[in-house]
Scaffold this motif. Structure first.
Motif, mmCIF file in Angstrom:
data_model
loop_
_atom_site.group_PDB
_atom_site.id
_atom_site.type_symbol
_atom_site.label_atom_id
_atom_site.label_comp_id
_atom_site.label_asym_id
_atom_site.label_seq_id
_atom_site.Cartn_x
_atom_site.Cartn_y
_atom_site.Cartn_z
ATOM 1 N N UNK A 19 0.724 -1.276 0.126
ATOM 2 C CA UNK A 19 0.028 0.061 0.123
ATOM 3 C C UNK A 19 0.745 1.106 -0.019
ATOM 4 N N UNK A 20 1.943 1.164 0.859
ATOM 5 C CA UNK A 20 2.805 2.249 0.741
ATOM 6 C C UNK A 20 3.529 2.599 -0.521
ATOM 7 N N UNK A 21 3.645 1.718 -1.165
ATOM 8 C CA UNK A 21 4.576 1.984 -2.549
ATOM 9 C C UNK A 21 3.378 2.107 -3.853
ATOM 10 N N UNK A 22 2.218 1.995 -3.354
ATOM 11 C CA UNK A 22 1.077 2.172 -4.486
ATOM 12 C C UNK A 22 1.334 1.084 -5.678
ATOM 13 N N UNK A 23 1.420 -0.376 -5.014
ATOM 14 C CA UNK A 23 1.511 -1.186 -6.107
ATOM 15 C C UNK A 23 0.143 -2.042 -5.973
ATOM 16 N N UNK A 24 -0.175 -2.369 -7.055
ATOM 17 C CA UNK A 24 -1.470 -3.085 -7.139
ATOM 18 C C UNK A 24 -1.294 -4.668 -6.478
ATOM 19 N N UNK A 25 -2.349 -4.944 -5.905
ATOM 20 C CA UNK A 25 -2.354 -6.375 -5.750
ATOM 21 C C UNK A 25 -2.086 -7.297 -6.665
ATOM 22 N N UNK A 26 -2.655 -6.948 -7.942
ATOM 23 C CA UNK A 26 -2.711 -7.706 -9.130
ATOM 24 C C UNK A 26 -1.293 -7.804 -9.753
ATOM 25 N N UNK A 27 -0.571 -6.826 -9.688
ATOM 26 C CA UNK A 27 0.998 -6.799 -9.953
ATOM 27 C C UNK A 27 1.805 -7.588 -9.128
ATOM 28 N N UNK A 28 1.590 -7.459 -7.811
ATOM 29 C CA UNK A 28 2.284 -8.404 -6.857
ATOM 30 C C UNK A 28 2.022 -9.855 -7.168
ATOM 31 N N UNK A 29 0.783 -10.113 -7.407
ATOM 32 C CA UNK A 29 0.242 -11.649 -7.687
ATOM 33 C C UNK A 29 0.951 -12.070 -8.902
ATOM 34 N N UNK A 30 1.205 -11.340 -9.971
ATOM 35 C CA UNK A 30 1.700 -11.403 -11.300
ATOM 36 C C UNK A 30 3.221 -11.804 -10.952
ATOM 37 N N UNK A 31 3.884 -10.842 -10.126
ATOM 38 C CA UNK A 31 5.279 -11.083 -9.783
ATOM 39 C C UNK A 31 5.492 -12.522 -9.265
ATOM 40 N N UNK A 32 4.586 -12.807 -8.152
ATOM 41 C CA UNK A 32 4.730 -13.984 -7.339
ATOM 42 C C UNK A 32 4.660 -15.293 -8.309
ATOM 43 N N UNK A 33 3.666 -14.846 -9.192
ATOM 44 C CA UNK A 33 3.579 -16.268 -10.109
ATOM 45 C C UNK A 33 4.785 -16.447 -11.202
ATOM 46 N N UNK A 34 5.291 -15.203 -11.710
ATOM 47 C CA UNK A 34 6.320 -15.263 -12.319
ATOM 48 C C UNK A 34 7.521 -15.899 -11.770
ATOM 49 N N UNK A 35 7.870 -15.689 -10.511
ATOM 50 C CA UNK A 35 8.977 -16.197 -9.667
ATOM 51 C C UNK A 35 8.652 -17.543 -9.458
ATOM 52 N N UNK A 36 7.510 -18.000 -9.184
ATOM 53 C CA UNK A 36 7.336 -19.429 -9.247
ATOM 54 C C UNK A 36 7.384 -20.235 -10.376
ATOM 55 N N UNK A 37 7.152 -19.566 -11.620
ATOM 56 C CA UNK A 37 7.218 -20.272 -12.825
ATOM 57 C C UNK A 37 8.582 -20.204 -13.121
ATOM 58 N N UNK A 38 9.520 -19.587 -12.653
ATOM 59 C CA UNK A 38 10.857 -19.621 -13.037
ATOM 60 C C UNK A 38 11.592 -20.477 -12.108
ATOM 61 N N UNK A 39 11.135 -20.776 -10.995
ATOM 62 C CA UNK A 39 11.441 -21.867 -9.757
ATOM 63 C C UNK A 39 12.253 -20.990 -8.685
ATOM 64 N N UNK A 40 12.065 -19.781 -8.862
ATOM 65 C CA UNK A 40 12.714 -19.056 -7.632
ATOM 66 C C UNK A 40 11.986 -19.292 -6.205
ATOM 67 N N UNK A 41 10.825 -19.331 -6.388
ATOM 68 C CA UNK A 41 9.980 -19.488 -4.952
ATOM 69 C C UNK A 41 9.122 -20.630 -5.333
ATOM 70 N N UNK A 42 8.782 -21.131 -4.035
ATOM 71 C CA UNK A 42 7.665 -22.183 -4.174
ATOM 72 C C UNK A 42 6.598 -21.556 -3.117
ATOM 73 N N UNK A 43 5.481 -21.957 -3.629
ATOM 74 C CA UNK A 43 4.159 -21.329 -2.856
ATOM 75 C C UNK A 43 3.658 -22.521 -2.008
ATOM 76 N N UNK A 44 3.326 -22.402 -0.688
ATOM 77 C CA UNK A 44 2.703 -23.484 -0.127
ATOM 78 C C UNK A 44 1.233 -23.027 0.339
ATOM 79 N N UNK A 45 0.312 -23.588 0.035
ATOM 80 C CA UNK A 45 -1.104 -22.947 0.405
ATOM 81 C C UNK A 45 -1.111 -22.903 1.923
ATOM 82 N N UNK A 46 -1.603 -21.873 2.436
ATOM 83 C CA UNK A 46 -1.674 -21.619 4.045
ATOM 84 C C UNK A 46 -0.673 -21.404 4.557
#
Length: 85
Positions: free
Chosen positions: A1-28
Motif C-alpha cells: 500500500x505504501x508503495x502504491x503497487x496493485x495487488x494484481x501486479x504483486x500476484x503476477x510477480x509471485x506467479x512469475x517467480x514461481x514459474x521460474x522456480x525462484x520461489x515455491x508457494x505452499x497454500x496456507x
C-alpha cells in the motif's frame, strides 16, 4: 500500500517467480525461496542469453557478419580479462 503497487501486479510477480522456480508457494503457509541447486547460475545464463540475442539482432541490423561479430566478442572478452589482471 505504501508503495502504491496493485495487488494484481504483486500476484503476477509471485506467479512469475514461481514459474521460474525462484520461489515455491505452499497454500496456507506462504511463499518460500526455492532450494533448487544451480538456480542462480541458470538465471544468470538466461540473462546472458538475452543480452547475446540483443547483440546478434543489433549486428544483423548493422549488416555485421557472424564472423565479425564473433571476432568483436572475442576482442571484448580478451580486453575484459586483461583489465582484471
Amino acid at each position: 500500500v505504501a508503495l502504491n503497487i496493485s495487488v494484481i501486479t504483486i500476484k503476477r510477480a509471485y506467479l512469475e517467480l514461481e514459474h521460474q522456480g525462484v520461489i515455491t508457494t505452499r497454500q496456507g503457509r506462504g511463499s518460500f525461496i526455492s532450494e533448487t541447486v544451480g538456480l542462480r547460475a541458470s538465471l544468470q545464463q538466461q540473462d546472458l542469453d538475452t543480452h547475446l540475442a540483443a547483440a546478434v539482432e543489433a549486428a544483423q541490423m548493422l549488416g555485421i557478419s557472424d564472423k565479425e561479430l564473433e571476432a568483436r566478442l572475442r576482442k571484448l572478452q580478451q580486453e575484459t580479462v586483461g583489465s582484471k589482471r
